[in-house]
Design an enzyme around this catalytic site. Sequence first.
Site, PDB file in Angstrom:
ATOM      1  N   GLY A 129      -6.073   1.912  -6.140  1.00  0.00           N
ATOM      2  CA  GLY A 129      -6.780   2.422  -4.962  1.00  0.00           C
ATOM      3  C   GLY A 129      -7.511   1.326  -4.209  1.00  0.00           C
TER       4      GLY A 129
ATOM      5  N   HIS B  87      -8.095  -2.071   3.552  1.00  0.00           N
ATOM      6  CA  HIS B  87      -8.453  -2.073   4.971  1.00  0.00           C
ATOM      7  C   HIS B  87      -9.735  -2.840   5.263  1.00  0.00           C
ATOM      8  CE1 HIS B  87      -5.133   0.480   5.153  1.00  0.00           C
ATOM      9  NE2 HIS B  87      -5.540   1.383   6.022  1.00  0.00           N
TER      10      HIS B  87
ATOM     11  N   ASP C 215      -3.209   2.064  10.768  1.00  0.00           N
ATOM     12  CA  ASP C 215      -4.647   2.221  10.985  1.00  0.00           C
ATOM     13  C   ASP C 215      -5.206   1.223  11.995  1.00  0.00           C
ATOM     14  OD1 ASP C 215      -5.117   4.436   9.011  1.00  0.00           O
ATOM     15  OD2 ASP C 215      -4.351   2.904   7.645  1.00  0.00           O
TER      16      ASP C 215
ATOM     17  N   ASP D 266      -0.235  -1.564   4.873  1.00  0.00           N
ATOM     18  CA  ASP D 266      -1.120  -0.391   4.792  1.00  0.00           C
ATOM     19  C   ASP D 266      -1.896  -0.442   3.477  1.00  0.00           C
ATOM     20  OD1 ASP D 266      -2.243   2.016   5.625  1.00  0.00           O
ATOM     21  OD2 ASP D 266      -0.617   3.243   4.799  1.00  0.00           O
TER      22      ASP D 266
ATOM     23  N   SER E 164      -1.364  -7.514  -3.970  1.00  0.00           N
ATOM     24  CA  SER E 164      -0.512  -7.929  -2.863  1.00  0.00           C
ATOM     25  C   SER E 164      -0.454  -9.452  -2.682  1.00  0.00           C
ATOM     26  CB  SER E 164      -1.032  -7.250  -1.591  1.00  0.00           C
ATOM     27  OG  SER E 164      -0.555  -7.875  -0.447  1.00  0.00           O
TER      28      SER E 164
ATOM     29  N   ARG F  41      -5.917 -11.106   4.642  1.00  0.00           N
ATOM     30  CA  ARG F  41      -5.108 -11.794   3.634  1.00  0.00           C
ATOM     31  C   ARG F  41      -3.681 -11.245   3.626  1.00  0.00           C
ATOM     32  NH1 ARG F  41      -7.626 -11.224  -2.062  1.00  0.00           N
ATOM     33  NH2 ARG F  41      -6.709  -9.194  -1.682  1.00  0.00           N
TER      34      ARG F  41
ATOM     35  N   ASP G 116       1.874  -2.334  -4.718  1.00  0.00           N
ATOM     36  CA  ASP G 116       0.574  -1.653  -4.849  1.00  0.00           C
ATOM     37  C   ASP G 116       0.084  -1.872  -6.270  1.00  0.00           C
ATOM     38  OD1 ASP G 116      -1.564   0.329  -4.971  1.00  0.00           O
ATOM     39  OD2 ASP G 116      -0.616   1.338  -3.273  1.00  0.00           O
TER      40      ASP G 116
ATOM     41  N   GLY H 202       0.830  -1.208   0.000  1.00  0.00           N
ATOM     42  CA  GLY H 202       0.000   0.000   0.000  1.00  0.00           C
ATOM     43  C   GLY H 202       0.858   1.248   0.000  1.00  0.00           C
TER      44      GLY H 202
HETATM   45  N1  SAH Z   1       0.935   4.101   2.677  1.00  0.00           N
HETATM   46  C1  SAH Z   1       0.224   5.095   1.900  1.00  0.00           C
HETATM   47  C2  SAH Z   1      -1.285   4.935   1.909  1.00  0.00           C
HETATM   48  C3  SAH Z   1      -1.765   3.646   1.326  1.00  0.00           C
HETATM   49  S1  SAH Z   1      -3.475   3.721   0.858  1.00  0.00           S
HETATM   50  C4  SAH Z   1       0.628   6.494   2.385  1.00  0.00           C
HETATM   51  O1  SAH Z   1       1.590   6.630   3.136  1.00  0.00           O
HETATM   52  O2  SAH Z   1      -0.019   7.458   1.985  1.00  0.00           O
HETATM   53  C5  SAH Z   1      -3.776   2.047   0.456  1.00  0.00           C
HETATM   54  C6  SAH Z   1      -3.122   1.598  -0.850  1.00  0.00           C
HETATM   55  O3  SAH Z   1      -3.276   0.182  -0.899  1.00  0.00           O
HETATM   56  C7  SAH Z   1      -3.752   2.139  -2.142  1.00  0.00           C
HETATM   57  O4  SAH Z   1      -2.804   2.814  -2.908  1.00  0.00           O
HETATM   58  C8  SAH Z   1      -4.269   0.882  -2.857  1.00  0.00           C
HETATM   59  O5  SAH Z   1      -4.106   0.911  -4.272  1.00  0.00           O
HETATM   60  C9  SAH Z   1      -3.435  -0.212  -2.230  1.00  0.00           C
HETATM   61  N2  SAH Z   1      -4.062  -1.529  -2.252  1.00  0.00           N
HETATM   62  C10 SAH Z   1      -5.282  -1.858  -1.754  1.00  0.00           C
HETATM   63  N3  SAH Z   1      -5.524  -3.161  -1.934  1.00  0.00           N
HETATM   64  C11 SAH Z   1      -4.437  -3.682  -2.561  1.00  0.00           C
HETATM   65  C12 SAH Z   1      -4.091  -4.995  -3.024  1.00  0.00           C
HETATM   66  N4  SAH Z   1      -4.914  -6.021  -2.872  1.00  0.00           N
HETATM   67  N5  SAH Z   1      -2.907  -5.149  -3.641  1.00  0.00           N
HETATM   68  C13 SAH Z   1      -2.061  -4.111  -3.821  1.00  0.00           C
HETATM   69  N6  SAH Z   1      -2.339  -2.858  -3.378  1.00  0.00           N
HETATM   70  C14 SAH Z   1      -3.508  -2.648  -2.770  1.00  0.00           C
HETATM   71 MG    MG Z   2      -3.025   3.855   6.432  1.00  0.00          MG
END
Ligand code: SAH
Ligand code: MG
Length: 228
Positions: free
Chosen positions: A75, A144, A170, A141, A124, A151, A71, A46
């Site tokens: 989103g 959520h 979070d 991160d 991921s 997972r 990532d 993330g």
């Molecule tokens: N760490 C970042 C915020 C992350 S927001 C900061 O410091 O600002 C959450 C991120 O997780 C998003 O960019 C989203 O694309 C990614 N994400 C959500 N589910 C995902 C998945 N299954 N695989 C890869 N990335 C994922």
């Molecule tokens: Mg966060």
Amino acid sequence: MSTLPAELRRRAEAARGFLPAEEGLALHQAARTLPLEVPGPLLEVGSYCGKSALYLADAARQQGRVLFCVDHHRGSEENQPGWPWHEPDLVDAAVGRLDTLPHFRQTVHAAGLEEVVVAVVGDSATVARWWSTPLAFVFIDGGHGEQPAHRDYECWAPLVAPGGRLAIHDVFPDPADGGRPPFEIYQRALASGAFSEVVGCGSLRVLQRLDAPLADTTRRPSPGKDSA
Ligand code: SAH
Ligand code: MG
């Protein structure tokens, strides 16, 4: 006193994303103070536009390691249209979906950290399924929601090297402050007996891997349909 250079600190604070400055510094500190004998790179799940990556990348550089940033850049659920964390200018009009990768690259490039940051663009769980290198530091991160958060924990926690650290963002012990899944995986990590807490700052928790097997993550799941 943080060892994050002032210029980088300014850049990290100005970067788009979701990590309060104080938590960013705590994340930096937790990664920078990893025992050097713990093998492996750092990895975050993330990255969004690269905010947390700047903190972790500087720590990686100071330690002679690298940072992998996983990532899909489309989103999370809460970044989609209609949700409070949706930023419309991040939508790729040609695709009709979010694309944070160009912003991530720009953030990392401008900070002069391209040499230590490796972007891994994809889901991921799919990446984790083919990943076997032990990790010195994992920062979770990503999604959520219930399924994505659990997972991510199941996929990545077993890959943290003994003595390495697992950071989760979070984590809200009080449900009034935010969603449950990050808190649940934090509790799972503690209950597994394989981790002990080393740092808490805001909603950031950092745990250290003891030299013990995880009780409940012996099998890695294959990726599900929900990639949010
Ligand atoms: N760490 C970042 C915020 C992350 S927001 C900061 O410091 O600002 C959450 C991120 O997780 C998003 O960019 C989203 O694309 C990614 N994400 C959500 N589910 C995902 C998945 N299954 N695989 C890869 N990335 C994922
Ligand atoms: Mg966060």
